[in-house]
Design a protein around this motif. Structure first.
Motif, PDB file in Angstrom:
ATOM      1  N   SER A 293      68.525  53.177 -45.905  1.00  0.00           N
ATOM      2  CA  SER A 293      69.259  51.920 -46.080  1.00  0.00           C
ATOM      3  C   SER A 293      69.465  51.171 -44.770  1.00  0.00           C
ATOM      4  O   SER A 293      70.134  50.136 -44.759  1.00  0.00           O
ATOM      5  CB  SER A 293      70.639  52.191 -46.709  1.00  0.00           C
ATOM      6  OG  SER A 293      70.504  52.868 -47.947  1.00  0.00           O
ATOM      7  N   SER A 294      68.930  51.673 -43.667  1.00  0.00           N
ATOM      8  CA  SER A 294      69.202  51.021 -42.380  1.00  0.00           C
ATOM      9  C   SER A 294      68.111  51.337 -41.358  1.00  0.00           C
ATOM     10  O   SER A 294      67.335  52.274 -41.509  1.00  0.00           O
ATOM     11  CB  SER A 294      70.552  51.492 -41.828  1.00  0.00           C
ATOM     12  OG  SER A 294      70.498  52.879 -41.537  1.00  0.00           O
ATOM     13  N   VAL A 295      68.122  50.492 -40.331  1.00  0.00           N
ATOM     14  CA  VAL A 295      67.303  50.755 -39.146  1.00  0.00           C
ATOM     15  C   VAL A 295      68.232  51.408 -38.126  1.00  0.00           C
ATOM     16  O   VAL A 295      69.238  50.821 -37.719  1.00  0.00           O
ATOM     17  CB  VAL A 295      66.707  49.452 -38.580  1.00  0.00           C
ATOM     18  CG1 VAL A 295      65.926  49.738 -37.307  1.00  0.00           C
ATOM     19  CG2 VAL A 295      65.835  48.761 -39.618  1.00  0.00           C
ATOM     20  N   GLU A 296      67.905  52.626 -37.710  1.00  0.00           N
ATOM     21  CA  GLU A 296      68.784  53.368 -36.813  1.00  0.00           C
ATOM     22  C   GLU A 296      68.448  53.041 -35.362  1.00  0.00           C
ATOM     23  O   GLU A 296      67.321  53.248 -34.900  1.00  0.00           O
ATOM     24  CB  GLU A 296      68.645  54.876 -37.038  1.00  0.00           C
ATOM     25  CG  GLU A 296      69.626  55.698 -36.227  1.00  0.00           C
ATOM     26  CD  GLU A 296      69.491  57.183 -36.488  1.00  0.00           C
ATOM     27  OE1 GLU A 296      70.385  57.752 -37.153  1.00  0.00           O
ATOM     28  OE2 GLU A 296      68.483  57.776 -36.039  1.00  0.00           O
ATOM     29  N   LEU A 297      69.468  52.540 -34.640  1.00  0.00           N
ATOM     30  CA  LEU A 297      69.324  52.247 -33.219  1.00  0.00           C
ATOM     31  C   LEU A 297      70.039  53.339 -32.409  1.00  0.00           C
ATOM     32  O   LEU A 297      71.073  53.867 -32.832  1.00  0.00           O
ATOM     33  CB  LEU A 297      69.924  50.878 -32.879  1.00  0.00           C
ATOM     34  CG  LEU A 297      69.365  49.675 -33.641  1.00  0.00           C
ATOM     35  CD1 LEU A 297      70.073  48.403 -33.195  1.00  0.00           C
ATOM     36  CD2 LEU A 297      67.864  49.552 -33.451  1.00  0.00           C
ATOM     37  N   GLN A 298      69.463  53.638 -31.258  1.00  0.00           N
ATOM     38  CA  GLN A 298      70.063  54.655 -30.374  1.00  0.00           C
ATOM     39  C   GLN A 298      70.507  54.001 -29.074  1.00  0.00           C
ATOM     40  O   GLN A 298      69.706  53.339 -28.405  1.00  0.00           O
ATOM     41  CB  GLN A 298      69.051  55.774 -30.082  1.00  0.00           C
ATOM     42  CG  GLN A 298      69.627  56.898 -29.233  1.00  0.00           C
ATOM     43  CD  GLN A 298      68.570  57.908 -28.811  1.00  0.00           C
ATOM     44  OE1 GLN A 298      67.677  57.577 -28.045  1.00  0.00           O
ATOM     45  NE2 GLN A 298      68.662  59.114 -29.356  1.00  0.00           N
ATOM     46  N   LEU A 299      71.788  54.203 -28.721  1.00  0.00           N
ATOM     47  CA  LEU A 299      72.336  53.709 -27.462  1.00  0.00           C
ATOM     48  C   LEU A 299      72.288  54.862 -26.461  1.00  0.00           C
ATOM     49  O   LEU A 299      72.929  55.901 -26.652  1.00  0.00           O
ATOM     50  CB  LEU A 299      73.777  53.234 -27.632  1.00  0.00           C
ATOM     51  CG  LEU A 299      74.000  51.914 -28.382  1.00  0.00           C
ATOM     52  CD1 LEU A 299      73.659  52.022 -29.860  1.00  0.00           C
ATOM     53  CD2 LEU A 299      75.452  51.458 -28.217  1.00  0.00           C
ATOM     54  N   ARG A 300      71.520  54.690 -25.377  1.00  0.00           N
ATOM     55  CA  ARG A 300      71.331  55.743 -24.384  1.00  0.00           C
ATOM     56  C   ARG A 300      71.940  55.290 -23.047  1.00  0.00           C
ATOM     57  O   ARG A 300      71.564  54.242 -22.512  1.00  0.00           O
ATOM     58  CB  ARG A 300      69.843  56.049 -24.192  1.00  0.00           C
ATOM     59  CG  ARG A 300      69.173  56.580 -25.462  1.00  0.00           C
ATOM     60  CD  ARG A 300      67.644  56.635 -25.301  1.00  0.00           C
ATOM     61  NE  ARG A 300      67.255  57.506 -24.193  1.00  0.00           N
ATOM     62  CZ  ARG A 300      67.045  58.810 -24.304  1.00  0.00           C
ATOM     63  NH1 ARG A 300      67.221  59.405 -25.499  1.00  0.00           N
ATOM     64  NH2 ARG A 300      66.677  59.522 -23.272  1.00  0.00           N
ATOM     65  N   SER A 301      72.862  56.098 -22.546  1.00  0.00           N
ATOM     66  CA  SER A 301      73.503  55.788 -21.265  1.00  0.00           C
ATOM     67  C   SER A 301      73.965  57.093 -20.626  1.00  0.00           C
ATOM     68  O   SER A 301      74.034  58.144 -21.277  1.00  0.00           O
ATOM     69  CB  SER A 301      74.684  54.836 -21.463  1.00  0.00           C
ATOM     70  OG  SER A 301      75.632  55.406 -22.353  1.00  0.00           O
ATOM     71  N   TRP A 302      74.318  57.013 -19.328  1.00  0.00           N
ATOM     72  CA  TRP A 302      74.724  58.193 -18.583  1.00  0.00           C
ATOM     73  C   TRP A 302      76.204  58.113 -18.236  1.00  0.00           C
ATOM     74  O   TRP A 302      76.707  57.060 -17.877  1.00  0.00           O
ATOM     75  CB  TRP A 302      73.908  58.324 -17.297  1.00  0.00           C
ATOM     76  CG  TRP A 302      72.454  58.608 -17.560  1.00  0.00           C
ATOM     77  CD1 TRP A 302      71.470  57.686 -17.749  1.00  0.00           C
ATOM     78  CD2 TRP A 302      71.848  59.892 -17.689  1.00  0.00           C
ATOM     79  NE1 TRP A 302      70.267  58.305 -17.985  1.00  0.00           N
ATOM     80  CE2 TRP A 302      70.467  59.675 -17.945  1.00  0.00           C
ATOM     81  CE3 TRP A 302      72.312  61.199 -17.602  1.00  0.00           C
ATOM     82  CZ2 TRP A 302      69.570  60.710 -18.124  1.00  0.00           C
ATOM     83  CZ3 TRP A 302      71.421  62.234 -17.775  1.00  0.00           C
ATOM     84  CH2 TRP A 302      70.064  62.001 -18.034  1.00  0.00           C
ATOM     85  N   VAL A 303      76.874  59.265 -18.394  1.00  0.00           N
ATOM     86  CA  VAL A 303      78.305  59.337 -18.112  1.00  0.00           C
ATOM     87  C   VAL A 303      78.582  60.619 -17.325  1.00  0.00           C
ATOM     88  O   VAL A 303      77.746  61.515 -17.246  1.00  0.00           O
ATOM     89  CB  VAL A 303      79.147  59.344 -19.406  1.00  0.00           C
ATOM     90  CG1 VAL A 303      78.961  58.050 -20.178  1.00  0.00           C
ATOM     91  CG2 VAL A 303      78.786  60.548 -20.277  1.00  0.00           C
ATOM     92  N   LYS A 304      79.762  60.712 -16.738  1.00  0.00           N
ATOM     93  CA  LYS A 304      80.171  61.947 -16.081  1.00  0.00           C
ATOM     94  C   LYS A 304      80.409  63.030 -17.133  1.00  0.00           C
ATOM     95  O   LYS A 304      80.933  62.758 -18.214  1.00  0.00           O
ATOM     96  CB  LYS A 304      81.438  61.717 -15.264  1.00  0.00           C
ATOM     97  CG  LYS A 304      81.232  60.802 -14.069  1.00  0.00           C
ATOM     98  CD  LYS A 304      82.519  60.634 -13.285  1.00  0.00           C
ATOM     99  CE  LYS A 304      82.293  59.730 -12.077  1.00  0.00           C
ATOM    100  NZ  LYS A 304      83.534  59.529 -11.285  1.00  0.00           N
ATOM    101  N   SER A 305      80.022  64.241 -16.804  1.00  0.00           N
ATOM    102  CA  SER A 305      80.093  65.328 -17.788  1.00  0.00           C
ATOM    103  C   SER A 305      81.493  65.531 -18.323  1.00  0.00           C
ATOM    104  O   SER A 305      81.689  65.787 -19.520  1.00  0.00           O
ATOM    105  CB  SER A 305      79.571  66.624 -17.166  1.00  0.00           C
ATOM    106  OG  SER A 305      78.213  66.498 -16.789  1.00  0.00           O
ATOM    107  N   TYR A 306      82.488  65.427 -17.454  1.00  0.00           N
ATOM    108  CA  TYR A 306      83.865  65.665 -17.883  1.00  0.00           C
ATOM    109  C   TYR A 306      84.427  64.518 -18.717  1.00  0.00           C
ATOM    110  O   TYR A 306      85.484  64.660 -19.337  1.00  0.00           O
ATOM    111  CB  TYR A 306      84.751  65.916 -16.670  1.00  0.00           C
ATOM    112  CG  TYR A 306      84.391  67.189 -15.933  1.00  0.00           C
ATOM    113  CD1 TYR A 306      84.829  68.416 -16.412  1.00  0.00           C
ATOM    114  CD2 TYR A 306      83.606  67.165 -14.791  1.00  0.00           C
ATOM    115  CE1 TYR A 306      84.493  69.593 -15.763  1.00  0.00           C
ATOM    116  CE2 TYR A 306      83.263  68.336 -14.127  1.00  0.00           C
ATOM    117  CZ  TYR A 306      83.708  69.550 -14.624  1.00  0.00           C
ATOM    118  OH  TYR A 306      83.369  70.722 -13.973  1.00  0.00           O
ATOM    119  N   ASP A 307      83.723  63.371 -18.745  1.00  0.00           N
ATOM    120  CA  ASP A 307      84.170  62.225 -19.544  1.00  0.00           C
ATOM    121  C   ASP A 307      83.357  62.070 -20.820  1.00  0.00           C
ATOM    122  O   ASP A 307      83.438  61.020 -21.469  1.00  0.00           O
ATOM    123  CB  ASP A 307      84.050  60.936 -18.712  1.00  0.00           C
ATOM    124  CG  ASP A 307      85.004  60.924 -17.537  1.00  0.00           C
ATOM    125  OD1 ASP A 307      86.053  61.595 -17.610  1.00  0.00           O
ATOM    126  OD2 ASP A 307      84.693  60.247 -16.531  1.00  0.00           O
TER     127      ASP A 307
END
Length: 342
Positions: A293-307
């Protein structure tokens, strides 16, 4: 008795021959009678002791089946008070030495801990080394004190070694945990403060304490999980905070009727507005999959491990609000029914 009678005869002869005055005569007679009585009492006591010793020797001979020398028993009883006094003095000095050595060991262990803390060593390693020093030094003190009391040092070490083997066979699981704890401290698959996931039973949490036998985890909802080190060292695990940064992936579905480019622009702005996203690293919005029922988009980004968790929750909320504000539909699973006329 013979000595007493001879002594009385000599004194009596001297008195009746007038060798001394009458007053002195009476005094001497009284003293002589008292001395004679004392000698008889001592002689009687010695006879009783001799008889008791002979009876004890006969009893021991009957029990053991071998001859027992009464003189040896009498010698033992005569020397017993001196031996007990000597042993008591040795035990008192040994107790004092033990207390002093225990305090010195505590001071040494504290000095080792402070030295390792100044060197900024890992807390788990500090705990292990300090415990090793404490146990090892106390073992040496016990052996030295036992040797000073007259025990053979080789016998003491052999006795302690045999006891250790017997205890080891009885507590094999505990020793397995001890070996696992040593391996964890040496190999360091994780450290204090790391967030780990144990793959066998799916236990996960932040490492709060690494002891010689167990590892303590604190879950995000503040529960305490204690895992035996033997089990933890023999299973696979995931160290979520082994590296300083981590890739954050958030999935969002849009309607097939919506523009992918527009949705990408809106979601990129949402990522840029988050305080957790590292702006000096690559951020991407890609088409990940085509769902029913949808087109799946992926948001890819980098964060600090503890956050990681905080950044995931924050980005989910920002993505939903940004799409709603832009009028982009996030569809849900649905079935379209078409009626066809004959």
């Amino acid at each position: 008795m013979l000595i007493s009678n001879l002594f009385n005869n000599l004194i009596g002869t001297a008195l009746y021959q007038g060798a001394v005055p009458s007053v002195i005569k009476n005094t001497v007679l009284a003293s002589t009678a008292s001395s004679a009585a004392s000698l008889e009492a001592v002689s009687s006591e010695e006879e009783m002791v001799s008889q008791t010793t002979e009876q004890a020797a006969e009893t021991l001979a009957m029990i053991s089946g071998t001859d027992v020398d009464p003189n040896a028993i009498e010698k033992f009883w005569n020397e017993l008070p001196d031996k007990l006094l000597s042993l008591g003095i040795k035990l008192a000095f040994a107790l004092i030495a033990l207390i002093i050595c225990w305090k010195i060991i505590n001071v040494v262990v504290k000095a080792v801990r402070k030295s390792m803390e100044r060197a900024k060593s890992d807390e788990s390693i500090i705990h292990f080394v300090c415990k090793f020093f404490e146990v090892g030094l106390k073992f040496l003190v016990i052996v030295m004190i036992a040797t000073s009391l007259g025990f053979d040092s080789a016998s003491v070490v052999a006795l302690l070694g045999s006891a250790g083997v017997a205890i080891g066979l009885a507590v094999q699981g505990t020793l397995s945990n001890l070996a696992g704890g040593v391996m964890i401290l040496l190999v360091k698959p994780f450290r204090l403060g790391d967030y780990i996931i144990e793959d066998t039973h799916k236990h996960e949490g932040t490492v709060k304490e690494i002891s010689l036998f167990t590892t303590k985890l604190i879950t995000p909802d503040n529960r305490v999980i204690i895992i035996p080190n033997g089990e933890l060292s023999n299973t696979s695990l995931t160290n979520a905070t082994g590296n300083k940064v981590r890739l954050l992936q958030v999935y969002v579905g849009i309607s097939y009727n919506e523009s992918i480019d527009k949705a990408r622009s809106v979601l990129e702005e949402a990522m840029n507005s988050s305080k957790y996203i590292l702006k000096d690293r690559e951020m991407m919005v890609v088409v990940n999959d085509f769902k029913d029922s949808s087109v799946e988009l992926q948001l890819r980004s980098w964060v600090k491990s503890y956050d990681y968790l905080a950044s995931k929750w924050d980005l989910n909320e920002r993505a939903k609000k940004a799409l709603d504000q832009a009028g982009i539909e996030i569809p849900f699973n649905q079935v379209d029914v078409h009626m066809k006329k004959d």
